[in-house]
Design a protein around this motif. Structure first.
Motif, PDB file in Angstrom:
ATOM      1  N   VAL A 183       0.790  -1.044   0.160  1.00  0.00           N
ATOM      2  CA  VAL A 183       0.041  -0.026   0.003  1.00  0.00           C
ATOM      3  C   VAL A 183       0.687   1.350  -0.007  1.00  0.00           C
ATOM      4  CG1 VAL A 183      -1.715   1.464   1.294  1.00  0.00           C
ATOM      5  CG2 VAL A 183      -2.056  -1.230   1.277  1.00  0.00           C
ATOM      6  N   GLY A 184       1.814   1.177   0.843  1.00  0.00           N
ATOM      7  CA  GLY A 184       2.885   2.259   0.995  1.00  0.00           C
ATOM      8  C   GLY A 184       3.394   2.642  -0.393  1.00  0.00           C
ATOM      9  N   ALA A 185       3.571   1.512  -1.105  1.00  0.00           N
ATOM     10  CA  ALA A 185       4.248   1.590  -2.531  1.00  0.00           C
ATOM     11  C   ALA A 185       3.392   1.960  -3.590  1.00  0.00           C
ATOM     12  CB  ALA A 185       5.193   0.586  -2.841  1.00  0.00           C
ATOM     13  N   GLY A 186       2.169   1.942  -3.274  1.00  0.00           N
ATOM     14  CA  GLY A 186       1.276   2.480  -4.325  1.00  0.00           C
ATOM     15  C   GLY A 186       0.649   1.291  -5.066  1.00  0.00           C
ATOM     16  N   LEU A 187       1.246   0.253  -4.767  1.00  0.00           N
ATOM     17  CA  LEU A 187       0.788  -1.018  -5.666  1.00  0.00           C
ATOM     18  C   LEU A 187      -0.498  -1.848  -5.336  1.00  0.00           C
ATOM     19  CD1 LEU A 187       4.458  -2.849  -5.937  1.00  0.00           C
ATOM     20  CD2 LEU A 187       3.357  -1.562  -7.806  1.00  0.00           C
ATOM     21  N   VAL A 188      -0.814  -1.488  -4.234  1.00  0.00           N
ATOM     22  CA  VAL A 188      -2.221  -2.063  -3.801  1.00  0.00           C
ATOM     23  C   VAL A 188      -3.052  -0.911  -3.040  1.00  0.00           C
ATOM     24  CG1 VAL A 188      -3.291  -3.395  -1.907  1.00  0.00           C
ATOM     25  CG2 VAL A 188      -1.334  -4.180  -3.649  1.00  0.00           C
ATOM     26  N   LEU A 189      -4.423  -0.799  -3.313  1.00  0.00           N
ATOM     27  CA  LEU A 189      -5.188   0.139  -2.661  1.00  0.00           C
ATOM     28  C   LEU A 189      -5.914  -0.570  -1.528  1.00  0.00           C
ATOM     29  CD1 LEU A 189      -6.792   1.446  -5.776  1.00  0.00           C
ATOM     30  CD2 LEU A 189      -4.957   2.609  -4.686  1.00  0.00           C
ATOM     31  N   VAL A 190      -6.101   0.387  -0.621  1.00  0.00           N
ATOM     32  CA  VAL A 190      -6.873  -0.230   0.525  1.00  0.00           C
ATOM     33  C   VAL A 190      -8.149   0.469   0.965  1.00  0.00           C
ATOM     34  CG1 VAL A 190      -5.349   1.329   2.020  1.00  0.00           C
ATOM     35  CG2 VAL A 190      -6.716  -0.695   2.978  1.00  0.00           C
ATOM     36  N   ALA A 191      -9.303  -0.167   1.291  1.00  0.00           N
ATOM     37  CA  ALA A 191     -10.400   0.804   1.392  1.00  0.00           C
ATOM     38  C   ALA A 191     -10.925   0.165   2.821  1.00  0.00           C
ATOM     39  CB  ALA A 191     -11.597   0.433   0.381  1.00  0.00           C
ATOM     40  N   ASP A 192     -11.092   1.275   3.573  1.00  0.00           N
ATOM     41  CA  ASP A 192     -11.470   1.102   5.066  1.00  0.00           C
ATOM     42  C   ASP A 192     -13.071   1.038   5.021  1.00  0.00           C
ATOM     43  OD1 ASP A 192      -9.318   0.743   6.199  1.00  0.00           O
ATOM     44  OD2 ASP A 192      -8.833   3.189   6.627  1.00  0.00           O
TER      45      ASP A 192
ATOM     46  N   GLY B  90     -12.459  -2.147  11.572  1.00  0.00           N
ATOM     47  CA  GLY B  90     -11.665  -3.740  11.506  1.00  0.00           C
ATOM     48  C   GLY B  90     -12.205  -4.037  10.158  1.00  0.00           C
ATOM     49  N   ARG B  91     -12.469  -3.582   8.996  1.00  0.00           N
ATOM     50  CA  ARG B  91     -12.819  -4.158   7.939  1.00  0.00           C
ATOM     51  C   ARG B  91     -11.886  -3.380   6.977  1.00  0.00           C
ATOM     52  NH1 ARG B  91     -17.449  -7.183   9.144  1.00  0.00           N
ATOM     53  NH2 ARG B  91     -16.400  -7.646  10.954  1.00  0.00           N
ATOM     54  N   SER B  92     -10.698  -3.623   6.867  1.00  0.00           N
ATOM     55  CA  SER B  92      -9.799  -3.030   5.680  1.00  0.00           C
ATOM     56  C   SER B  92      -9.566  -4.091   4.568  1.00  0.00           C
ATOM     57  CB  SER B  92      -8.339  -2.864   6.307  1.00  0.00           C
ATOM     58  OG  SER B  92      -8.448  -1.718   7.091  1.00  0.00           O
ATOM     59  N   LEU B  93     -10.043  -3.674   3.197  1.00  0.00           N
ATOM     60  CA  LEU B  93     -10.222  -4.509   2.257  1.00  0.00           C
ATOM     61  C   LEU B  93      -9.077  -3.995   1.424  1.00  0.00           C
ATOM     62  CD1 LEU B  93     -13.924  -4.887   1.548  1.00  0.00           C
ATOM     63  CD2 LEU B  93     -12.308  -6.415   2.875  1.00  0.00           C
ATOM     64  N   TYR B  94      -8.383  -4.865   0.679  1.00  0.00           N
ATOM     65  CA  TYR B  94      -7.300  -4.622  -0.292  1.00  0.00           C
ATOM     66  C   TYR B  94      -7.352  -4.873  -1.694  1.00  0.00           C
ATOM     67  CZ  TYR B  94      -4.687  -4.089   4.241  1.00  0.00           C
ATOM     68  OH  TYR B  94      -4.724  -3.618   5.516  1.00  0.00           O
TER      69      TYR B  94
ATOM     70  N   LEU C 151     -22.798  12.452  13.748  1.00  0.00           N
ATOM     71  CA  LEU C 151     -22.081  11.682  12.702  1.00  0.00           C
ATOM     72  C   LEU C 151     -20.894  10.959  13.014  1.00  0.00           C
ATOM     73  CD1 LEU C 151     -22.531  14.954  10.447  1.00  0.00           C
ATOM     74  CD2 LEU C 151     -24.079  12.941  10.621  1.00  0.00           C
ATOM     75  N   VAL C 152     -20.698   9.848  12.254  1.00  0.00           N
ATOM     76  CA  VAL C 152     -19.554   9.160  12.535  1.00  0.00           C
ATOM     77  C   VAL C 152     -18.482   9.095  11.187  1.00  0.00           C
ATOM     78  CG1 VAL C 152     -20.802   6.958  11.949  1.00  0.00           C
ATOM     79  CG2 VAL C 152     -18.702   7.085  13.387  1.00  0.00           C
ATOM     80  N   ALA C 153     -17.338   9.146  11.519  1.00  0.00           N
ATOM     81  CA  ALA C 153     -16.457   8.955  10.379  1.00  0.00           C
ATOM     82  C   ALA C 153     -15.272   8.017  10.788  1.00  0.00           C
ATOM     83  CB  ALA C 153     -15.880  10.527  10.208  1.00  0.00           C
ATOM     84  N   ASP C 154     -15.250   6.980   9.854  1.00  0.00           N
ATOM     85  CA  ASP C 154     -14.252   6.018  10.159  1.00  0.00           C
ATOM     86  C   ASP C 154     -12.780   6.735   9.301  1.00  0.00           C
ATOM     87  OD1 ASP C 154     -15.691   4.229  11.255  1.00  0.00           O
ATOM     88  OD2 ASP C 154     -16.461   3.341   9.539  1.00  0.00           O
ATOM     89  N   THR C 155     -11.974   7.275  10.168  1.00  0.00           N
ATOM     90  CA  THR C 155     -10.875   7.752   9.618  1.00  0.00           C
ATOM     91  C   THR C 155      -9.509   6.578   9.520  1.00  0.00           C
ATOM     92  OG1 THR C 155      -9.952   8.739  11.690  1.00  0.00           O
ATOM     93  CG2 THR C 155     -11.481   9.973  10.656  1.00  0.00           C
ATOM     94  N   GLY C 156     -10.028   5.538   9.715  1.00  0.00           N
ATOM     95  CA  GLY C 156      -8.743   4.419   9.698  1.00  0.00           C
ATOM     96  C   GLY C 156      -9.171   3.226  10.384  1.00  0.00           C
ATOM     97  N   PRO C 157      -8.495   2.193  10.399  1.00  0.00           N
ATOM     98  CA  PRO C 157      -8.841   1.100  11.034  1.00  0.00           C
ATOM     99  C   PRO C 157      -9.050   1.135  12.445  1.00  0.00           C
ATOM    100  CG  PRO C 157      -7.154   0.559   9.781  1.00  0.00           C
ATOM    101  CD  PRO C 157      -7.274   2.104   9.592  1.00  0.00           C
ATOM    102  N   GLY C 158      -9.890   1.090  13.319  1.00  0.00           N
ATOM    103  CA  GLY C 158     -10.219   1.314  14.744  1.00  0.00           C
ATOM    104  C   GLY C 158     -10.190   2.571  15.131  1.00  0.00           C
ATOM    105  N   ARG C 159     -10.614   3.750  14.068  1.00  0.00           N
ATOM    106  CA  ARG C 159     -10.592   4.858  14.237  1.00  0.00           C
ATOM    107  C   ARG C 159     -11.899   5.562  13.993  1.00  0.00           C
ATOM    108  NH1 ARG C 159      -4.740   5.543  15.523  1.00  0.00           N
ATOM    109  NH2 ARG C 159      -5.305   3.981  16.467  1.00  0.00           N
TER     110      ARG C 159
END
Lengths: 148, 148
Positions: free
Chosen positions: A72-81, A85-89, B78-86
């Motif tokens: 993700v940091g390298a920009g090769l993969v995208l992440v969607a929160d 606790g639901r991060s999808l890559y 209103l709630v905003a998910d600004t990251g995993p567990g945030r």
DNA sequence: GTGAGTGCAAACGATTTGCACGGTG
DNA sequence: CACCGTGCAAATCGTTTGCACTCAC
């Protein structure tokens, strides 16, 4: 390919891509990136771990998280929160939005038609924006139809 | 039923607002909603718990989560998910986007200028969209200046 | 009175961390 | 050969859950 089945997933130009992005071409990274390239869609870290392990390439969850973070940091993969606790890559070329169904949890890609610039220029001065993540929530077409 | 009973926090019309939203006007709800109204900005569940406890109104984390969930469901918060567990909560009238600084973690409101409809019409057919959450990420003006 | 909502503690699941080893460049 | 990245397990963190009791209505 038989090579892919024997534990060697499609990895052809991936090593160069990784190096080009400033990352070492390690086996876990090749496997994870290869998996995401082959399986378009959204995958949790757990899913990636399970899929690779099932494919005869056991990886630890911790390592998968580490690898995904690097990609993700390298920009090769995208992440969607898509929730707490639901991060999808996903490995995708073009950035897009996501629609999450409240009922069935399905995640649908939404092409980006309108750039986010208008909002940004109105609200932020002097900031550098790398990324805009848009999550729509509601009922997907199938669930809306099922509920009447 | 005296409204002045809830103590020093501003609680004047909150009870009626809660009832109007279909929720009972309980003490925890009045405290949490009152806190969010008085402290504009984004607050985690932990922050709300700590602030109210420090103010002499001890609440349990579990209860705060429950209360916040109810208020969000009722549309009062209103709630905003600004990251995993945030998950960050705020009492605000108008919906807006959020900018999250990667460096200092600051969260800045971004007024919504362009509606999301164009993207939706292009990508989703038959779906009912309740909400669109937009998160921008990058470096805020202060951090960008500090980094040169 | 009645049921929604809370207090409480403990479970839960996603993600992170520390250290020693192995592989990449 | 030097160092980044991984294997590994355990810790951490935010959030959810179950149950008995209380309070708003």
């Amino acid at each position: 390919m038989d090579a892919a089945r024997a534990g060697r997933l499609r990895v052809d130009g991936l090593a160069d891509e990784l190096r080009g992005a400033g990352l070492r071409a390690t086996r876990p990274r090749l496997l994870v990136l290869g998996f995401l390239r082959e399986h378009h869609g959204h995958h949790s870290a757990e899913e990636v771990t399970a899929a690779l392990t099932a494919a005869g390439e056991p990886l630890l969850r911790g390592s998968v998280y580490s690898v995904l973070g690097g990609l993700v940091g390298a920009g090769l993969v995208l992440v969607a929160d898509t929730g707490p606790g639901r991060s999808l890559y996903e490995a995708s070329d073009a950035w897009h939005h996501h629609f999450v169904c409240r009922v069935c949890g399905a995640v649908v890609d939404v092409p980006c038609v309108v750039g986010a610039r208008p909002c940004l220029e109105a609200g932020l001065v002097g900031a550098e924006v790398d990324e805009a993540q848009v999550i729509f929530r509601g009922r997907c077409a199938a669930c809306a139809a099922a509920a009447g």
